[in-house]
Design a protein around this motif. Sequence first.
Motif, mmCIF file in Angstrom:
data_model
loop_
_atom_site.group_PDB
_atom_site.id
_atom_site.type_symbol
_atom_site.label_atom_id
_atom_site.label_comp_id
_atom_site.label_asym_id
_atom_site.label_seq_id
_atom_site.Cartn_x
_atom_site.Cartn_y
_atom_site.Cartn_z
ATOM 1 N N ASP A 32 16.509 29.868 -61.250
ATOM 2 C CA ASP A 32 17.364 29.613 -61.622
ATOM 3 C C ASP A 32 17.687 28.352 -62.235
ATOM 4 O O ASP A 32 17.821 27.212 -61.829
ATOM 5 N N LEU A 33 17.927 28.172 -63.096
ATOM 6 C CA LEU A 33 17.748 26.679 -64.234
ATOM 7 C C LEU A 33 18.887 25.852 -63.814
ATOM 8 O O LEU A 33 19.112 24.708 -64.556
ATOM 9 N N GLN A 34 19.455 26.671 -62.679
ATOM 10 C CA GLN A 34 20.636 25.696 -62.272
ATOM 11 C C GLN A 34 20.676 24.999 -61.425
ATOM 12 O O GLN A 34 20.880 23.646 -60.800
ATOM 13 N N LYS A 35 19.515 24.782 -60.557
ATOM 14 C CA LYS A 35 18.446 24.396 -59.993
ATOM 15 C C LYS A 35 16.909 23.532 -59.784
ATOM 16 O O LYS A 35 16.482 24.521 -59.189
ATOM 17 N N PRO A 36 17.370 22.713 -60.860
ATOM 18 C CA PRO A 36 16.182 21.736 -61.317
ATOM 19 C C PRO A 36 15.573 21.858 -60.069
ATOM 20 O O PRO A 36 16.533 20.951 -58.872
ATOM 21 N N ASP A 37 14.196 21.511 -59.973
ATOM 22 C CA ASP A 37 13.125 20.592 -58.569
ATOM 23 C C ASP A 37 13.336 19.517 -58.740
ATOM 24 O O ASP A 37 13.362 18.570 -58.401
ATOM 25 N N TYR A 38 13.350 17.959 -59.400
ATOM 26 C CA TYR A 38 14.008 16.868 -60.322
ATOM 27 C C TYR A 38 14.570 16.882 -61.170
ATOM 28 O O TYR A 38 15.325 17.372 -61.849
ATOM 29 N N GLY A 39 15.553 15.488 -61.612
ATOM 30 C CA GLY A 39 16.436 15.538 -62.161
ATOM 31 C C GLY A 39 17.567 16.302 -61.993
ATOM 32 O O GLY A 39 18.083 16.955 -60.575
ATOM 33 N N ASP A 40 18.548 16.237 -63.240
ATOM 34 C CA ASP A 40 19.798 17.051 -62.771
ATOM 35 C C ASP A 40 20.632 18.250 -63.225
ATOM 36 O O ASP A 40 19.492 18.575 -63.783
ATOM 37 N N PRO A 41 21.024 19.172 -62.705
ATOM 38 C CA PRO A 41 21.544 20.438 -63.141
ATOM 39 C C PRO A 41 22.345 20.095 -64.700
ATOM 40 O O PRO A 41 22.802 18.684 -64.621
ATOM 41 N N VAL A 42 21.401 20.938 -65.504
ATOM 42 C CA VAL A 42 22.538 20.525 -67.404
ATOM 43 C C VAL A 42 23.462 21.512 -67.303
ATOM 44 O O VAL A 42 22.966 22.962 -67.174
ATOM 45 N N GLU A 43 24.714 21.268 -67.311
ATOM 46 C CA GLU A 43 25.268 22.503 -68.217
ATOM 47 C C GLU A 43 24.912 23.207 -69.469
ATOM 48 O O GLU A 43 24.520 22.684 -70.456
ATOM 49 N N MET A 44 24.528 24.454 -69.417
ATOM 50 C CA MET A 44 24.837 25.388 -70.837
ATOM 51 C C MET A 44 25.590 26.090 -71.642
ATOM 52 O O MET A 44 26.147 26.786 -70.220
ATOM 53 N N THR A 45 25.935 26.024 -72.737
ATOM 54 C CA THR A 45 26.904 26.951 -73.442
ATOM 55 C C THR A 45 26.080 28.682 -73.848
ATOM 56 O O THR A 45 24.998 28.672 -73.211
ATOM 57 N N ASP A 46 26.876 29.230 -73.203
ATOM 58 C CA ASP A 46 26.620 30.989 -73.085
ATOM 59 C C ASP A 46 25.451 31.090 -74.935
ATOM 60 O O ASP A 46 24.906 32.412 -74.533
ATOM 61 N N ASP A 47 25.412 30.719 -75.903
ATOM 62 C CA ASP A 47 25.303 30.484 -76.851
ATOM 63 C C ASP A 47 23.930 29.667 -76.964
ATOM 64 O O ASP A 47 23.027 29.530 -77.812
ATOM 65 N N GLU A 48 23.833 29.418 -76.053
ATOM 66 C CA GLU A 48 22.373 28.361 -75.346
ATOM 67 C C GLU A 48 21.221 28.759 -74.642
ATOM 68 O O GLU A 48 21.141 30.018 -73.719
ATOM 69 N N ILE A 49 19.928 28.510 -75.202
ATOM 70 C CA ILE A 49 19.131 28.904 -74.003
ATOM 71 C C ILE A 49 18.059 28.003 -74.094
ATOM 72 O O ILE A 49 17.860 26.689 -74.973
ATOM 73 N N PRO A 50 17.380 27.814 -72.751
ATOM 74 C CA PRO A 50 16.911 27.009 -72.440
ATOM 75 C C PRO A 50 15.343 26.530 -73.511
ATOM 76 O O PRO A 50 14.725 27.771 -73.450
ATOM 77 N N VAL A 51 14.809 25.117 -73.787
ATOM 78 C CA VAL A 51 13.400 24.624 -74.052
ATOM 79 C C VAL A 51 12.880 24.305 -73.012
ATOM 80 O O VAL A 51 13.105 23.215 -72.713
ATOM 81 N N PHE A 52 11.433 24.864 -73.046
ATOM 82 C CA PHE A 52 11.223 23.458 -72.180
ATOM 83 C C PHE A 52 9.498 23.469 -72.699
ATOM 84 O O PHE A 52 9.505 23.494 -73.475
ATOM 85 N N TRP A 53 9.898 21.634 -72.075
ATOM 86 C CA TRP A 53 8.377 21.003 -72.326
ATOM 87 C C TRP A 53 7.201 20.260 -71.831
ATOM 88 O O TRP A 53 8.187 20.228 -70.728
ATOM 89 N N ALA A 54 5.995 19.833 -71.474
ATOM 90 C CA ALA A 54 5.299 19.909 -70.418
ATOM 91 C C ALA A 54 6.006 18.213 -70.110
ATOM 92 O O ALA A 54 6.333 17.855 -70.810
ATOM 93 N N CYS A 55 6.481 18.550 -68.958
ATOM 94 C CA CYS A 55 6.732 16.827 -68.644
ATOM 95 C C CYS A 55 5.304 16.574 -67.693
ATOM 96 O O CYS A 55 4.722 16.482 -67.442
ATOM 97 N N GLY A 56 5.736 14.725 -68.132
ATOM 98 C CA GLY A 56 5.166 13.745 -67.178
ATOM 99 C C GLY A 56 5.142 13.773 -65.724
ATOM 100 O O GLY A 56 4.154 12.856 -65.414
ATOM 101 N N VAL A 57 6.126 14.760 -64.549
ATOM 102 C CA VAL A 57 5.574 14.275 -63.441
ATOM 103 C C VAL A 57 4.439 15.109 -62.886
ATOM 104 O O VAL A 57 4.230 14.939 -61.791
ATOM 105 N N THR A 58 4.484 16.418 -63.725
ATOM 106 C CA THR A 58 3.448 16.929 -63.973
ATOM 107 C C THR A 58 1.386 15.787 -63.074
ATOM 108 O O THR A 58 1.067 16.893 -62.108
ATOM 109 N N PRO A 59 1.378 15.169 -63.394
ATOM 110 C CA PRO A 59 0.560 14.656 -63.010
ATOM 111 C C PRO A 59 0.200 13.739 -61.843
ATOM 112 O O PRO A 59 -0.070 13.762 -60.480
#
Lengths: 265, 265
Positions: A206-233
Amino acid sequence: MSSPCSFRELCRKESFTGPTSGILPGYVQANLLIVPRSVASDFEDLCLRNPVACPLLTKTAGSAHVVENHAKFISDSFFDIRRDFPKYNIYLGGKLYQQKSNCMDEWSDDHVGFLIGCSFSFEDALVRAGLVPANVTQGRNVSMFVTTKFLDSAGIFHKCPYVVSMRPYKPSEVDKVRSVTRAFKRTHGEPIDWGFDGAERLGIEDLQKPDYGDPVEMTDDEIPVFWACGVTPQLAITTVGPLIEGFVVGHAPGHMLVLDSTQMF
Amino acid sequence: MSSPCSFRELCRKESFTGPTSGILPGYVQANLLIVPRSVASDFEDLCLRNPVACPLLTKTAGSAHVVENHAKFISDSFFDIRRDFPKYNIYLGGKLYQQKSNCMDEWSDDHVGFLIGCSFSFEDALVRAGLVPANVTQGRNVSMFVTTKFLDSAGIFHKCPYVVSMRPYKPSEVDKVRSVTRAFKRTHGEPIDWGFDGAERLGIEDLQKPDYGDPVEMTDDEIPVFWACGVTPQLAITTVGPLIEGFVVGHAPGHMLVLDSTQMF
């Protein structure tokens, strides 16, 4: 706050204990992880085997000063990893134990400190390229997700998941977004995956239920783009925490070290 | 075949065109990938972002001779990546097009060659440590699986899965197996995951149905142990093949380059 050096002095005096987002824009910021020497070699292996999720900039050698590797990215002037971050997370047995503005009491000669790349710099580059992330426009923290993609194991670090940050973009923008962030090789670089099929590959339900940070609104013509994140270590530390004897120290999320360098290439 | 140099000469003359398993034991062997210059930078990024699956040893610079990076692992004497492997796979549009004993016709100044670490050396170390892999005992090729774990994307290389090799061991042996192979940092290193839960994390459904190699018998008290596998980069090439203009050349599986070095640390 005219220079990184004077900013670090404020942190050292505990006159500044806030988040570093927007502080001295353009200067590289770094994440911190201090671990007992007994697990330092395993942690370094974890970084070297998983450089996108855990981009190692440098490590200490026996003292509190950063001296090894990649010295060109690091300050010429004095800095002290025990005091020069505005705020620290202290972990014991893999659990967050305390937040403090220094870790003088927890640091010992038997600890090793690691500086790890931070994605603040590439977000700035996206803004300058006209690709303002939705979390910036919406005044929210970026959405972060724990994934079902695991780091390649290293020593005690086993079953440690990737954490990713997500920024929504139009499919037509993805190539440019990838190019802009590709250059930031020491700070996660280009996205590791994208699209709704990418979310599925990463096990994000569920892209609207992040484990950290805030939910971010997406429009119908957008797709999610994922980067590796510094929380990993830091999540890796809590995952294997019970196996670690002694204090582990991280920067408090958002409270980074400001380096003297304006680039990270 | 008294030395790697004389062995490579045999290959160059096409007097030897067989597999290199068991040839000059102890000497490091290397995998090959030759790509058009237009995708060389993306391929190099893929390796640097995924060093466990795609451990880059060195690359050519404009000519057929290997000159850059990690030179200490490589021959002092002359070698020619177009002729010194016993057999080559020639790809066009991501499809295997031909097998040949040299790639003189396919190589051009507009190609870049990459040498990539090969796991033959760590299997030898396991044998010497008394941890003889079951595939060796059973006289079979190692089992290899295409997984649902994807490489971190780089340029045109997107949605490229990890390939893993699997060797069964008793749970009590896993720590030693990990230690022995950990040292081989440039040839995939320690296992990326293990156990039946590890198979699940990697999306492997049937351990008796490998995608490459042979099925290997497991006893009831054994669990699967998974290493990143050198087939990964060749599968990446076929995955994005239609995006690549011109010839791509790999070594024929099992037909490696024998280097002059006896260690890879």
